[in-house]
Design a protein around this motif. Structure first.
Motif, short mmCIF file in Angstrom:
data_model
loop_
_atom_site.label_atom_id
_atom_site.label_comp_id
_atom_site.label_asym_id
_atom_site.label_seq_id
_atom_site.Cartn_x
_atom_site.Cartn_y
_atom_site.Cartn_z
N THR A 72 -0.46 -11.28 1.69
CA THR A 72 0.29 -10.28 1.59
C THR A 72 0.89 -10.25 2.68
O THR A 72 2.17 -9.64 2.56
CB THR A 72 -0.75 -9.03 1.38
N LEU A 77 3.59 -7.54 3.13
CA LEU A 77 2.77 -6.46 2.88
C LEU A 77 1.69 -6.42 3.80
O LEU A 77 1.35 -7.42 4.32
CB LEU A 77 2.22 -6.37 1.38
N ASN A 79 -2.10 -5.43 3.51
CA ASN A 79 -3.15 -5.29 3.01
C ASN A 79 -4.45 -5.19 3.84
O ASN A 79 -5.23 -6.14 4.04
CB ASN A 79 -3.43 -6.30 1.82
N GLY A 129 -1.07 -1.40 -5.22
CA GLY A 129 -0.01 -2.25 -5.68
C GLY A 129 0.98 -1.62 -6.40
O GLY A 129 2.02 -1.46 -5.95
N ALA A 241 1.17 -9.99 -5.83
CA ALA A 241 0.82 -10.42 -4.16
C ALA A 241 -0.66 -9.48 -3.92
O ALA A 241 -1.33 -10.07 -3.48
CB ALA A 241 1.98 -10.14 -3.29
N MET A 242 -0.61 -8.46 -4.28
CA MET A 242 -1.59 -7.52 -4.02
C MET A 242 -2.69 -7.97 -5.01
O MET A 242 -3.99 -8.07 -4.47
CB MET A 242 -1.43 -6.17 -4.39
N SER A 245 -4.30 -11.34 -3.21
CA SER A 245 -4.80 -10.99 -2.23
C SER A 245 -6.18 -10.34 -2.31
O SER A 245 -7.33 -10.68 -1.99
CB SER A 245 -3.89 -9.83 -1.13
#
Lengths: 349, 368
Positions: A72, A77, A79, A129, A241-242, A245
């Motif tokens: 992330t 991001l 996370n 997300g 991506a979330m 992850s």
């Protein structure tokens, strides 16, 4: 190019060395022998097959969750809810592990691992997300809050809730042998999860650097607006991506549950999901760097016991060293500028 | 790229050198200890090595771990044993920590608290020459892994001892104290409803035995008294404990006995806020509220740790349970608040003598 790459390796290495140096000074101040302490630490971490296995046992969940956090980071991001995704993964894997009967090992074990992975992935993707992608709600807040929910959910389930084993210890029943990750080194807690973690690192590297999706993730991470302008679907990238992850953090929980703990229990103080953030930072969000950083933290953990037993140094000192590492990563700008200056001087001379 | 590879290679070499170096040093220390113990043997007898593994609460938990450490230190002074302690940082440390001590040839390894039942169950059979003691867990629970491994082979656990605390006895004494205070209106500010309360953590045997004793103690000296009982269903919720205690005080209770670990700290808070009274548990908690905590029902984890070690020194250690009660000082009451009248303390002490003499039988079953 070569000099920036060298810096990318040198800076975290120097951060670690500096933290050990400062840690050593604190050992001296506390009235112990720093050399004996570090010898005991190294010995306890790598000195025998058993000790090495202990180091790697702790490193495995950190590798997987660390890879998740790093992924992330690459997408721009943050996370920080890997802890919650880890616990959701643990819950799902434990439940499939003990409640589903009559499956052969080659179905049951993958199913339990998959359940943990999916649970973590959905926990990260569905709420934080989606909220981030379509409303802009900051993932630092949402993933953090979702962590508290996950931890307290796990707590409820085993403290008198539906997953509590008979008896009065707050824990779930043990997972069945068909869902247990076998030991990699017999007689230790190190399971085949290590192989899964290394494979996961290869997969993350491949996805990030050899696929279109990985390119989009990195592009969105470098500059989301530019990525959008270039026609990329940034909302989709964020959610995916979330998902990836969370999947890695969930797998970390599943591997820990099926390979080490063999049940869900009250182990919330381990905080692998939080340490994973540091592991990702120290590993510079590079899959191989994450593996190395996870081994370092595993070694610190395994060596801490030896440091207490053999050198009489309180285990909390290892927490100090870990804190120092985090500190020196945070101020790595200092190390960078010193490096730059020495290089410049060398060039001038 | 090339520099990076070089750096990695250099690091690997460094790491190898470090490992090799420390391998060498370890061998040196090994011989040193061997020669040391050799000379000690010369002075007569091998020095017994005892390792203590704490649970994740750490050494400064104001409870079990701290008390066990106290017992360990006392043993080091009085019995001349060599002691060592390792704090577990997370639950997955239990097995490596127990194993490490056993691997290093420790004679006795002590595990603190019921969270380690599973770990002792797994590790003990692998080291038949090392003795394992566990605090506040009975032998059978270790053998059967708290009932989950009902068919476990007992013969593999000949090196394990459990410890049991007759906490219904100190609970009873706390009940006698509370009952007499109510009956004689012996403390300032009582509400006059002849009511006392209990806040339990979770309804599990180690908690319920205290409560059962308390109920019987109150009834023995003050049959008309009302004993309120509520469980918080948590050991780590001081706020919840405080709310339950406040509710009990509102129903007329003057003294609330907390059997709830961390949750119970909220009970003591409530007592201070309402200027009423509480009774502490496990450790001496009078210092948390010298005027409000009228006494504490104590579990002698330090005594148990010491006795386990002494049994190994004396050669009387055997598989099964060590039982701790009033007679052997394994349970008891803590410091009394200054306001408690001496005649009541005398009667409590008399009850203690009667229990020791076997004149009073106490059940561990709670009346709900």
């Amino acid at each position: 190019m070569t000099s920036t790459r060298a810096t990318a390796v040198l800076v975290p290495v120097l951060s670690v060395l500096l933290s050990f140096l400062v840690g050593g000074v604190i050992v001296v101040i506390s009235g112990h022998d720093p050399l004996a302490a570090y010898v005991a630490l190294l010995q306890g971490a790598f000195g025998s097959v058993f000790n090495l296995a202990n180091t790697l046992t702790v490193a495995v969940p950190l590798m997987l969750a660390g890879l998740g956090v790093a992924f992330t980071f690459r997408a721009g991001l943050f996370n920080i809810g890997a802890e919650g995704q880890y616990w959701l993964g643990s819950i799902a894997a434990a439940w499939v592990g003990y409640a589903v009967h009559g499956l052969p090992v080659w179905v049951h074990l993958p199913l339990a691992l998959l359940a943990g992975t999916l649970a973590g992935a959905l926990w990260a993707a569905l709420i934080p997300g989606v909220l981030k992608a379509w409303t802009g709600a900051h993932e630092v807040i949402t993933t953090m809050m979702m962590s508290y929910i996950a931890i307290n959910l796990a707590r409820y389930l085993i403290e008198g809730g539906p997953m509590m084993a008979p008896g009065y210890t707050p824990q779930s029943p043990a997972v069945l042998p068909t869902a247990t990750l076998p030991a990699l080194v017999p007689g230790t807690q190190l399971s085949w999860g290590l192989v899964l973690a290394v494979l996961a690192a290869v997969a993350v590297w491949f996805v990030l650097y050899r696929t279109t999706f990985g390119f989009e993730v990195r592009a969105a991470g470098l500059n989301g607006r530019a990525a959008r302008y270039a026609g990329m679907n940034v909302a989709r990238i964020i959610v995916l991506a979330m998902f990836v992850s969370g999947a890695l953090a969930g797998l970390a929980g599943a591997v820990q549950t099926l390979g080490v703990n063999h049940r869900l229990f009250d182990a919330f103080n381990a905080g692998y999901g939080y340490t994973a953030i540091v592991v990702a930072l120290l590993g510079k969000n590079n899959p191989w760097g994450v593996l190395a950083a996870a081994v370092l933290f595993g070694a610190l953990n395994a060596g801490a016991s030896a440091m207490q037993m053999q050198a009489g140094v309180p285990a909390h000192l290892v927490d100090v060293v870990q804190g120092m590492i985090i500190f020196f990563i945070a101020v790595d700008g200092i190390i960078r500028s010193v490096l730059r200056r020495t290089r410049k001087e060398a060039a001038q001379a | 790229m090339r520099i990076k590879r070089l750096a990695v290679a250099a690091l690997l070499v460094l790491a190898l050198v470090a490992v090799a170096a420390c391998g060498g040093t370890a061998k040196n220390t090994g011989t040193q200890t061997a020669s040391e113990s050799g000379s000690e043997q010369g002075q007569g007898g091998k020095v017994i090595k005892v390792g203590l593994v704490t649970d994740v609460g750490g050494l400064d938990d104001h409870g079990f771990n701290e008390l066990a450490y106290k017992g360990l230190q006392k043993a080091a002074q009085d019995l001349g044993v060599q002691v060592n302690v390792v704090q577990s940082k997370q639950q997955s440390d239990y097995i490596p920590n127990l194993t490490n001590f056993a691997n290093q040839g420790y004679d006795l390894v002590i595990a603190v608290g019921f969270l380690m039942t599973d770990a002792v169950h797994q590790v003990a059979p692998q080291f038949p020459n090392t003795k394992f003691g566990i605090i506040d867990v009975d032998y059978n629970s270790v053998v059967t892994d708290s009932g989950q491994d009902a068919n476990a082979d007992k013969s593999k656990y000949a090196n394990v001892a459990g410890t049991i605390f007759k906490t219904e006895q100190c609970g009873y004494l706390a009940g006698v104290l509370a009952g007499l205070v109510e009956k004689n209106n012996a403390l300032p500010g009582l509400q006059g409803k002849n009511t006392v309360g209990v806040v339990g953590g979770i309804a599990i045997p180690p908690v319920d035995s205290y409560i059962a004793g308390f109920q019987q103690g109150v009834k023995a000296v003050n049959p008309d008294a009302k004993v309120l009982l509520e469980y918080a269903n948590a050991f780590d919720n001081p706020q919840g404990g405080k709310e339950i205690a406040l509710a009990e005080y509102a129903q007329g209770a003057d003294i609330v006995f907390q059997v709830a670990g961390g949750t119970g700290l909220g009970v003591i808070d409530a007592a201070k806020e309402k200027h009423l009274y509480a009774i502490g548990v496990d450790a001496d908690q009078n210092y948390l509220g010298p005027d409000n905590v009228i006494t504490s029902a104590m579990k002698g984890v330090d005594t148990a740790t010491y006795q386990l070690i002494k049994a190994v020194v004396d050669g009387t250690f055997k598989a099964g349970d060590f039982t701790f009660d009033l007679a052997n000082g394994g349970v008891g009451l803590g410091v009394f608040a200054k306001s408690v009248p001496q005649d009541i303390i005398d009667q409590v002490n008399q009850a203690a003598e009667d229990i020791k003499a076997g004149k009073i039988q106490i059940s561990a079953q709670v009346q709900k």
